[in-house]
Design an enzyme around this catalytic site. Structure first.
Site, mmCIF file in Angstrom:
data_model
loop_
_atom_site.group_PDB
_atom_site.id
_atom_site.type_symbol
_atom_site.label_atom_id
_atom_site.label_comp_id
_atom_site.label_asym_id
_atom_site.label_seq_id
_atom_site.Cartn_x
_atom_site.Cartn_y
_atom_site.Cartn_z
ATOM 1 N N PRO A 23 1.260 3.321 8.367
ATOM 2 C CA PRO A 23 -0.188 3.626 8.885
ATOM 3 C C PRO A 23 -0.346 2.495 9.986
ATOM 4 O O PRO A 23 0.117 1.465 9.818
ATOM 5 C CB PRO A 23 -1.147 3.288 7.765
ATOM 6 C CG PRO A 23 -0.174 2.730 7.095
ATOM 7 C CD PRO A 23 1.347 2.950 6.931
ATOM 8 N N MET A 24 -0.772 2.922 11.197
ATOM 9 C CA MET A 24 -0.845 1.943 12.072
ATOM 10 C C MET A 24 -2.219 2.113 12.970
ATOM 11 O O MET A 24 -2.515 3.219 13.515
ATOM 12 C CB MET A 24 0.464 2.134 13.253
ATOM 13 C CG MET A 24 1.614 1.895 12.478
ATOM 14 S SD MET A 24 3.010 1.988 13.780
ATOM 15 C CE MET A 24 3.254 3.797 13.539
ATOM 16 N N CYS A 106 -2.629 -5.988 5.667
ATOM 17 C CA CYS A 106 -3.257 -6.316 7.334
ATOM 18 C C CYS A 106 -3.672 -7.686 7.487
ATOM 19 O O CYS A 106 -4.542 -8.082 6.414
ATOM 20 C CB CYS A 106 -4.176 -5.402 7.341
ATOM 21 S SG CYS A 106 -4.760 -5.604 9.293
ATOM 22 N N LYS A 145 0.241 -0.749 -0.703
ATOM 23 C CA LYS A 145 1.293 -1.212 0.587
ATOM 24 C C LYS A 145 0.901 -2.950 0.836
ATOM 25 O O LYS A 145 -0.248 -3.333 0.835
ATOM 26 C CB LYS A 145 0.968 -0.659 1.766
ATOM 27 C CG LYS A 145 1.994 -1.070 3.001
ATOM 28 C CD LYS A 145 1.910 0.031 4.330
ATOM 29 C CE LYS A 145 2.985 -0.381 4.971
ATOM 30 N NZ LYS A 145 2.967 -1.710 5.963
ATOM 31 N N HIS A 177 6.213 -4.419 2.881
ATOM 32 C CA HIS A 177 6.366 -4.824 4.256
ATOM 33 C C HIS A 177 7.268 -6.100 4.037
ATOM 34 O O HIS A 177 6.496 -7.280 3.576
ATOM 35 C CB HIS A 177 5.226 -5.028 5.143
ATOM 36 C CG HIS A 177 5.416 -5.402 6.540
ATOM 37 N ND1 HIS A 177 4.570 -5.321 7.461
ATOM 38 C CD2 HIS A 177 6.569 -5.903 7.059
ATOM 39 C CE1 HIS A 177 5.065 -5.683 8.531
ATOM 40 N NE2 HIS A 177 6.119 -6.190 8.360
ATOM 41 N N GLY A 218 9.234 -2.901 7.537
ATOM 42 C CA GLY A 218 9.448 -3.746 8.514
ATOM 43 C C GLY A 218 10.698 -4.025 9.169
ATOM 44 O O GLY A 218 11.694 -4.288 8.563
ATOM 45 N N GLY A 239 7.679 1.950 11.442
ATOM 46 C CA GLY A 239 6.368 1.789 12.115
ATOM 47 C C GLY A 239 6.654 1.770 13.573
ATOM 48 O O GLY A 239 6.670 2.968 14.075
#
Length: 337
Positions: A23-24, A106, A145, A177, A218, A239
């Site tokens: 997800p970005m 995040c 995540k 990550h 990552g 990603g």
């Protein structure tokens, strides 16, 4: 070592974890995901992070709408209120999402101010309450995540305890990550690049908990690196590499499935009906073409392809013929892949 006692997800579910796209924010919208689905038919795709409040009170068609071809598709939620997350998860499941993922990674200031994202790694019990509430609200898998830790955290056992608590609460899988999140002093971009990667922590987590599906995120940018990680884990999540050089996503799908690689041009031409459908609905070409810019990255004519699309897509009336013109300047109509 703590072994999960939860029901193990189905083989079909775990198979789709072999390859996924992270997800970005501002990137993995529905048009990006449609394009990525053409490149990797078996990959698991994720939405941008959407806050639970937005799902409950916002424009759901804009926030949650997707084309069925995007499935298997997960919605990533942000938030820290168990009741609100449960309500948002229920709405998402009703919309047809295959997985609900909670963002605990995040590091942005705005996200921290809302008490969600990476700062939740300091509140594992609260995250577990959220997971319990979400898992009780939906029949689809609820997942987490996360990072390895926050700021100066350097304790594998603390990280593993965080994961164990979420699995006990009902998380069917964890995406790791494999670096820390620095909550002060680094931008979100720097947080993706500066904290050192510790892939061995993810490897150890999986080795000690063989029944728990673990996906690594990552710094994974090549097919060779992804395949090496797959020797230790259930899946890899790409990603920025999947966005800036999307053809690597296709090559990795082919490497994992044995399917023959298709040319960039052949793949891109499949976008024509989708693009024209959205143009007919009044969408400007730039909202789709921005996701295509990296397709010929590193190839002869790749810079010209990007330039044609970048300069022309914002102009009124720009249509599929602009994409055809961009393909033409690559000279790759016979692209061997």
């Amino acid at each position: 070592m703590q072994e999960t006692t939860l029901d193990i997800p189905s083989t079909a579910y775990t198979d789709s974890l072999r390859l996924s796209v992270a997800p970005m924010m501002d990137w993995t919208d529905r048009h990006c995901r449609f394009f990525h689905r053409l490149l990797a038919p078996g990959a698991r795709l994720y939405t941008e992070m959407v806050h639970a409040n937005a799902v409950i009170h916002g424009d759901r068609e804009r926030l949650l709408g997707f084309d069925p071809v995007e499935q298997p598709l997960a919605l990533q939620l942000g938030g820290s209120d168990p009741a609100l997350l449960a309500q948002a998860a229920r709405i998402a499941a009703d919309w047809g999402y295959d997985e609900i993922n909670l963002n605990c990674g995040c590091p942005s200031d705005r996200v921290q101010a809302g008490r969600f994202g990476a700062c939740l790694m300091r509140e594992p019990a609260l995250v577990a309450e959220c997971v319990v509430a979400m898992a009780a609200a939906v029949a689809v898998p609820v997942t987490v995540k996360c990072r390895l830790g926050v700021d100066e955290d350097d304790d594998y056992e603390q990280f593993a305890a965080f994961v164990d608590m979420q699995v006990a609460a009902g998380s069917a899988m964890v995406v790791v990550h494999a670096r820390n999140a620095w909550l002060k002093g680094l931008s979100p971009k720097e947080n993706r690049e500066i904290p050192p990667l510790k892939y061995d922590w993810a490897y150890r987590l999986k080795a000690e908990r063989p029944r728990l599906p673990v996906v690594l995120n990552g710094g994974i940018a090549t097919v060779e690196a992804a395949q090496a990680h797959r020797q230790h884990l259930d899946g890899v999540m790409l990603g920025r590499a999947a966005y800036h050089d999307p053809y690597v996503l296709h090559l990795l799908e082919c490497a994992q499935t044995g399917a023959p690689a298709r040319s960039r041009t052949e793949l891109l031409l499949q976008m024509q009906p989708y693009v024209e459908q959205w143009l007919d609905r009044g969408l400007a070409l730039k909202h789709i073409s921005r996701h295509l810019l990296g397709l010929y990255a590193g190839q002869p004519g790749g810079r010209a392809f990007r330039q044609v699309l970048s300069e022309g897509a914002h102009r009124p009336g720009a249509g599929w013929e602009l994409v055809q013109a961009a393909i033409a300047v690559t000279g790759e109509g016979r692209d061997p892949g």
